[in-house]
Scaffold this motif. Structure first.
Motif, PDB file in Angstrom:
ATOM      1  N   UNK A   1      -2.767   0.631  -2.379  1.00 52.89           N
ATOM      2  CA  UNK A   1      -4.010   0.712  -1.628  1.00 52.89           C
ATOM      3  C   UNK A   1      -3.797   1.154  -0.196  1.00 52.89           C
ATOM      4  N   UNK A   2      -2.776   0.616   0.461  1.00 47.90           N
ATOM      5  CA  UNK A   2      -2.475   1.036   1.831  1.00 47.90           C
ATOM      6  C   UNK A   2      -2.090   2.510   1.872  1.00 47.90           C
ATOM      7  N   UNK A   3      -1.299   2.945   0.879  1.00 52.75           N
ATOM      8  CA  UNK A   3      -0.923   4.366   0.852  1.00 52.75           C
ATOM      9  C   UNK A   3      -2.146   5.253   0.636  1.00 52.75           C
TER      10      UNK A   3
ATOM     11  N   UNK B   1      -0.842  -7.447  -6.410  1.00 52.28           N
ATOM     12  CA  UNK B   1      -0.364  -7.352  -5.038  1.00 52.28           C
ATOM     13  C   UNK B   1       0.283  -5.996  -4.774  1.00 52.28           C
ATOM     14  N   UNK B   2       1.012  -5.507  -5.762  1.00 49.88           N
ATOM     15  CA  UNK B   2       1.606  -4.175  -5.641  1.00 49.88           C
ATOM     16  C   UNK B   2       0.495  -3.122  -5.579  1.00 49.88           C
ATOM     17  N   UNK B   3      -0.506  -3.271  -6.439  1.00 50.86           N
ATOM     18  CA  UNK B   3      -1.606  -2.305  -6.507  1.00 50.86           C
ATOM     19  C   UNK B   3      -2.389  -2.244  -5.204  1.00 50.86           C
ATOM     20  N   UNK B   4      -2.829  -3.393  -4.715  1.00 48.45           N
ATOM     21  CA  UNK B   4      -3.684  -3.411  -3.531  1.00 48.45           C
ATOM     22  C   UNK B   4      -2.896  -3.204  -2.253  1.00 48.45           C
ATOM     23  N   UNK B   5      -1.834  -3.974  -2.076  1.00 46.21           N
ATOM     24  CA  UNK B   5      -1.159  -3.999  -0.789  1.00 46.21           C
ATOM     25  C   UNK B   5      -0.285  -2.778  -0.534  1.00 46.21           C
TER      26      UNK B   5
ATOM     27  N   UNK C   1      -3.214  -1.515  11.244  1.00 45.54           N
ATOM     28  CA  UNK C   1      -2.798  -2.212  10.025  1.00 45.54           C
ATOM     29  C   UNK C   1      -2.567  -3.686  10.340  1.00 45.54           C
ATOM     30  N   UNK C   2      -3.248  -4.560   9.597  1.00 50.21           N
ATOM     31  CA  UNK C   2      -3.140  -6.004   9.814  1.00 50.21           C
ATOM     32  C   UNK C   2      -2.149  -6.585   8.807  1.00 50.21           C
ATOM     33  N   UNK C   3      -1.064  -7.145   9.315  1.00 53.09           N
ATOM     34  CA  UNK C   3      -0.024  -7.685   8.442  1.00 53.09           C
ATOM     35  C   UNK C   3       0.202  -9.166   8.748  1.00 53.09           C
TER      36      UNK C   3
ATOM     37  N   UNK D   1       5.371  -6.199   3.412  1.00 54.01           N
ATOM     38  CA  UNK D   1       6.465  -5.516   4.104  1.00 54.01           C
ATOM     39  C   UNK D   1       6.482  -4.030   3.751  1.00 54.01           C
ATOM     40  N   UNK D   2       6.297  -3.736   2.469  1.00 56.05           N
ATOM     41  CA  UNK D   2       6.268  -2.329   2.040  1.00 56.05           C
ATOM     42  C   UNK D   2       5.126  -1.582   2.713  1.00 56.05           C
ATOM     43  N   UNK D   3       3.963  -2.213   2.821  1.00 57.97           N
ATOM     44  CA  UNK D   3       2.827  -1.537   3.462  1.00 57.97           C
ATOM     45  C   UNK D   3       3.095  -1.305   4.947  1.00 57.97           C
TER      46      UNK D   3
END
Length: 354
Positions: free
Chosen positions: A105-107, A98-102, A131-133, A165-167
């Motif tokens: 990946x967003x960055x 989740x950290x990797x993709x969300x 951006x879809x959250x 939230x971070x993304x």
């Protein structure tokens, strides 16, 4: 004519958006980038493969060079970012993905968009990064609390919601720091066609057909706001066409249900389908409905999951008043369409069941 890059376009909401967009904007160019992880299914896009305005690219959003190449080669002016790890239970047992993709990946997408749309003087195209959250970034609500608004403070309670939230914050930062033309939407729980069978509604539907338990966490009284996926697609379309750059819009169904009530309704509707169509008993002989027994006999209460938020609900006043958004489907019409779709499309969902 728009040229769109859709990340995660082989997933549930992304694929529905791709189908919706090409149906309502047939002259636009749509490129899908998807890594085809467990929740991405190329079969969902099968009917589009011969469309000259559609292209599928298998790849990871963390590959910034690939994203830059697609933005340049396809002259993309609109990026709609759906790609995400989204299952809360999976985020609890394996948060790294989740950290990797969300987040990363967003960055990666933001860096590519900045490099092509802002740093390259040879590319003067107007652009939009949407951006879809999710509403889960806002945390949880008590029964009497008002619905989340766009100004609600973030309070994520799971690794999944924390990564989303971070993304969201990264997207906001790239607008305010670099001038990237962004919008964000935070949606409530979606349901509808092509929904991966690990999620509540398709899990219950397909488990009824296979005579498997319908697992209910805790007391089953968790409340969610449910949004038919095509109504979500219409909301994003409005944000892309009319939304103010830099703004966030909540997209919801204004349709709160307890989980246990959702499951009971699904059971009743599947019972009715079997009663009305006797061929279903031959197609799904394991189902209790094939024997004249009620589907709700499969309901099984299980231990509640860690960090299970009690209630989500998003207020949609902003998108209603500013953009004219209104869901077309009630929950009763949307869930009926969803059940009929799953009954008619076993070839799609059967390979995804474990």
């Amino acid at each position: 004519m728009k040229k769109l890059l859709i990340t995660g376009g082989a997933g549930f909401i992304g694929a529905n958006f791709v189908h919706y967009w090409l149906k309502t904007h047939p002259s636009d160019r749509v490129v899908v980038l998807d890594a085809l992880t467990y929740a991405g299914n190329i079969e969902t896009l099968h009917s589009l493969m011969d469309n000259p305005n559609f292209r599928f690219v298998k790849g990871n959003i963390c590959n910034t060079e690939l994203v830059e190449m697609l933005l340049r080669d396809e002259q993309i002016d609109t990026l709609v970012h759906f790609a995400a790890e989204s299952h809360v239970d999976r985020s609890i047992t394996g948060p790294d993905a989740f950290i990797e993709t969300n987040i990363i990946g967003t960055h990666s997408l933001l860096k590519a968009a900045r490099a092509v749309w802002l740093a390259d003087p040879s590319n003067p195209l107007p652009h939009r990064f949407h951006h879809v959250s999710t509403d889960e970034v806002y945390g949880t609500l008590a029964l009497t609390d008002p619905a989340f608004t766009e100004s609600t403070a973030y309070a994520p309670n799971s690794p999944y919601s924390a990564s989303k939230a971070a993304s969201d914050h990264l997207v906001r930062a790239y607008h305010h720091t670099y001038g990237l033309q962004v919008t964000t939407s935070n949606c409530s729980n979606n349901y509808g066609y092509y929904h991966f069978p690990e999620k509540l509604i398709p899990l219950c539907l397909t488990n009824i057909l296979d005579n498997k338990p319908l697992p209910i966490y805790g007391d089953g009284k968790q409340i969610r706001d449910w949004l038919f996926v095509e109504d979500h697609c219409r909301g994003i379309e409005l944000v892309l066409n009319k939304g103010v750059v830099g703004e966030t819009y909540n997209i919801g169904g204004v349709n709160e249900w307890q989980n246990i009530d959702i499951v009971n309704l699904i059971c009743e509707l599947v019972d009715a389908e079997f009663a009305a169509d006797h061929s279903l008993a031959a197609r799904y002989p394991l189902s209790p409905c094939a024997k004249g027994e009620p589907a709700k006999s499969l309901i099984s209460y299980v231990t509640d999951r860690a960090g299970h938020d009690r209630r989500y609900a998003v207020g949609t006043e902003k998108i209603q008043h500013e953009l004219g958004y209104q869901p077309k489907e009630t929950f009763q019409t949307g869930i009926a369409k969803t059940i009929k779709w799953y009954l008619a499309n076993e070839k799609w969902w059967r390979p995804l069941k474990k």
